[in-house]
Design a protein around this motif. Structure first.
Motif, mmCIF file in Angstrom:
data_model
loop_
_atom_site.group_PDB
_atom_site.id
_atom_site.type_symbol
_atom_site.label_atom_id
_atom_site.label_comp_id
_atom_site.label_asym_id
_atom_site.label_seq_id
_atom_site.Cartn_x
_atom_site.Cartn_y
_atom_site.Cartn_z
ATOM 1 N N LYS A 442 0.822 -1.207 0.000
ATOM 2 C CA LYS A 442 0.000 0.000 0.000
ATOM 3 C C LYS A 442 0.860 1.263 0.000
ATOM 4 O O LYS A 442 0.507 2.270 -0.621
ATOM 5 N N ASP A 443 1.971 1.220 0.712
ATOM 6 C CA ASP A 443 2.831 2.402 0.818
ATOM 7 C C ASP A 443 4.180 2.202 0.122
ATOM 8 O O ASP A 443 5.107 3.000 0.311
ATOM 9 N N ALA A 444 4.316 1.147 -0.674
ATOM 10 C CA ALA A 444 5.590 0.872 -1.344
ATOM 11 C C ALA A 444 5.735 1.765 -2.584
ATOM 12 O O ALA A 444 4.762 2.005 -3.304
ATOM 13 N N PRO A 445 6.925 2.249 -2.863
ATOM 14 C CA PRO A 445 7.118 3.107 -4.048
ATOM 15 C C PRO A 445 7.039 2.323 -5.367
ATOM 16 O O PRO A 445 6.517 2.818 -6.373
ATOM 17 N N ASP A 446 7.534 1.109 -5.361
ATOM 18 C CA ASP A 446 7.545 0.287 -6.585
ATOM 19 C C ASP A 446 6.519 -0.827 -6.410
ATOM 20 O O ASP A 446 6.792 -1.875 -5.830
ATOM 21 N N LYS A 447 5.311 -0.606 -6.942
ATOM 22 C CA LYS A 447 4.203 -1.527 -6.691
ATOM 23 C C LYS A 447 4.128 -2.568 -7.806
ATOM 24 O O LYS A 447 3.388 -2.428 -8.785
ATOM 25 N N VAL A 448 4.901 -3.627 -7.617
ATOM 26 C CA VAL A 448 4.961 -4.693 -8.620
ATOM 27 C C VAL A 448 4.880 -6.032 -7.894
ATOM 28 O O VAL A 448 5.557 -6.251 -6.878
#
Length: 534
Positions: A442-448
């Protein structure tokens, strides 16, 4: 026209029945008293009169006075006897029935009146009623004999008949008062008893109790859980049909009612529940080779433990039900995400239509169709099982909605399975791992999220990798425990279901060491493909 039969309440019925029994007993007692006790005072007076007459007849003064014709001595003696014994009169006569004594001295020397002294003149005692100068009386006649054995006269002792009747009537009313007091006490006792019984059955009527018992029986026999109840001695007092069926499956076919539960099912340990008064929830108990999930609770009445009840069910059935529910939730979630994404596209199309941007609209629709066809084409080429393919299309929509990219490796490949149940377990594994990755990023910069399937010689390797914050080293063993979660209450089921499904497929689940960031789960399971795909 038929009149409806009136039905009385339990309290009224008990009161009337007890009062009726009390009244019947009192009537019988009154009949007994009327024949035995009430006449006793009169009989006692009669016996008293005879006893006094006999005593006077044996006094030498009386026989001598009659022989000599001396009435003064006889009159003086009998007057004392009359006063001291509280009787109506004492009359002494000779064989000619001439009075030698009488309460009225003027009548001395005159013949006795009232009659019925003939039997006594013949030397026999008698008792009779009569009317004399003093009124109605009950009279005792006793012959008087001299020293030579010759009869010389009579002694007549009289009792006032009115007094005897008054004493008898007084005794009768005393008995009646006692019986009426018993009737009042009996009625009060009946009312108290009826109220006590009513309170004991929780103020319910018999019809309500019978209906409740029928409903209880129907409920117990129709429930899918086995139910066994025991009393305070741990003996079986109730068992329903499902419990009997499960016991038969476990090889217990004998009669269990009133038998000690420890002899039937030692591992249940209901004795501990009875002793401690504390229940046991979700126990997995083995019974002759089958695993049952049981819940035990004490039965309390007025704060005291009077028994215990256990409900149980075959764990296999519960597991199958949980699996169906978890699978349905996964499918429903995928469909919801697809429907939501489709509605968003419809809103875009509607807006561009209203604005008249037809060229842009055509371009948008073409791009959407191409992307969708690319996704479908990629998934159908790599994922040969249609159920898993449809599921992953839904997950693509879900992750896209959350702003996350779900990527399948180019060499990812999942052949069709010969067992649909295996695909169901795989959906549980992949679905829960992807959902956990979505929550973690939810708060990760790289959402993969990266998804990989590898099949090799009867084994399938599934890997789900995200770029979230990862899992703390201290929690790596706890995360598979049912109910354990760092996300709040009512969570902690996902990884528990994943591990259970992996174990069911005789596989292995690993959490790989972190590579910079994120978490990587790898599940290896046995996987048999369809014959046409080998």
């Amino acid at each position: 026209m038929f009149r409806k039969k009136r039905i009385y309440g339990l309290r009224t019925t008990v009161t009337l029945m007890v009062c009726g029994v009390v009244m019947l007993v009192l009537l019988v007692l009154y009949a007994v008293f009327s024949s035995r006790l009430i006449p006793q005072p009169g009989q006692a007076l009669e016996e008293k009169a005879v006893a006094i007459a006999r005593t006077i007849a044996l006094v030498p003064l009386i026989s001598d006075g009659l022989s000599k014709g001396d009435s003064k001595a006889i009159q003086a003696y009998t007057s004392k006897i009359t006063r001291r014994n509280d009787i109506m009169f004492v009359v002494v006569t000779d064989m000619n029935s001439i009075r030698y004594s009488h309460p009225d001295a003027t009548l001395i020397g005159l013949p006795f009146v009232g009659g019925k002294q003939e039997q006594a003149l013949q030397g026999e005692e008698s008792f009779s009623e009569g009317q004399g100068p003093l009124g109605k009386s009950l009279r005792a006649f006793v012959p008087v004999f001299n020293g030579k054995g010759n009869q010389v006269g009579l002694v007549i002792v009289g009792l006032s008949q009115d007094r005897v009747k008054a004493i008898t009537l007084e005794n009768k009313w005393t008995i009646i008062a006692i019986l009426l007091s018993g009737a009042v006490l009996g009625a009060a006792g009946a009312i108290v008893l009826a109220r006590k019984i009513k309170k004991m059955i929780f103020w319910m009527e018999p019809l309500e109790i019978s209906k409740l018992l029928e409903e209880r029986s129907a409920m117990l026999q129709s429930t899918r859980e086995g139910i066994i109840a025991v009393d305070h001695d741990a003996r079986v007092t109730l068992i329903n049909l499902e419990a009997e069926r499960l016991l038969r499956v476990a090889g217990i076919c004998e009669e269990v009612m009133q038998q000690p539960i420890v002899e039937i099912w030692p591992g249940l340990q209901l004795e501990t529940v009875l002793a401690s008064g504390e229940g046991k929830q979700d126990q997995e108990i083995d019974l002759n080779g089958i695993t049952l999930l049981a819940n035990s609770l004490p039965i309390r009445v007025n704060g005291s433990t009077v028994g215990a009840i256990v409900t149980f069910r075959d764990k296999t059935e519960i597991t199958q039900l949980a699996e169906r529910l978890s699978g349905i939730s996964v499918y429903a979630d995928a469909l919801r995400a697809g429907a939501h994404e489709f509605m968003n596209k419809l809103h875009v199309i509607m807006g561009m239509t209203h604005m008249g941007l037809y060229d842009d609209l055509q371009e948008y629709i073409s791009g959407t169709v191409v992307n969708y066809q690319n996704e479908i084409g990629s998934i159908t080429r790599q994922i040969k099982d249609p159920v898993m393919a449809g599921f992953l299309l839904g997950k693509l929509s879900r992750t896209r909605e959350a702003g996350i990219s779900l990527l399948l490796d180019e060499d990812c490949y999942l052949p069709g399975s010969e067992d649909p149940a295996v695909i169901h377990e795989l959906i549980t594994i992949v679905g829960n791992l992807i959902d956990n990755s979505i929550d973690a990023m939810k708060d990760a910069p790289d959402k993969v999220i990266r998804l990989v399937f590898r099949y090799d010689n009867g084994y399938l390797v599934c890997m789900v990798q995200d770029k979230g914050p990862g899992i703390d080293e201290a929690l790596r063993e706890k995360i598979y425990t049912q109910g354990f979660s760092t996300k709040g209450e009512n969570r902690g089921m996902g990884l528990y279901l994943v591990r259970r499904s992996v174990d069911k497929l005789n596989g292995r689940l690993e959490l790989l060491p972190p590579d910079q960031s994120g978490a990587t789960f790898v599940a290896s399971v046995q996987y048999n493909v369809k014959d046409d795909e080998i």
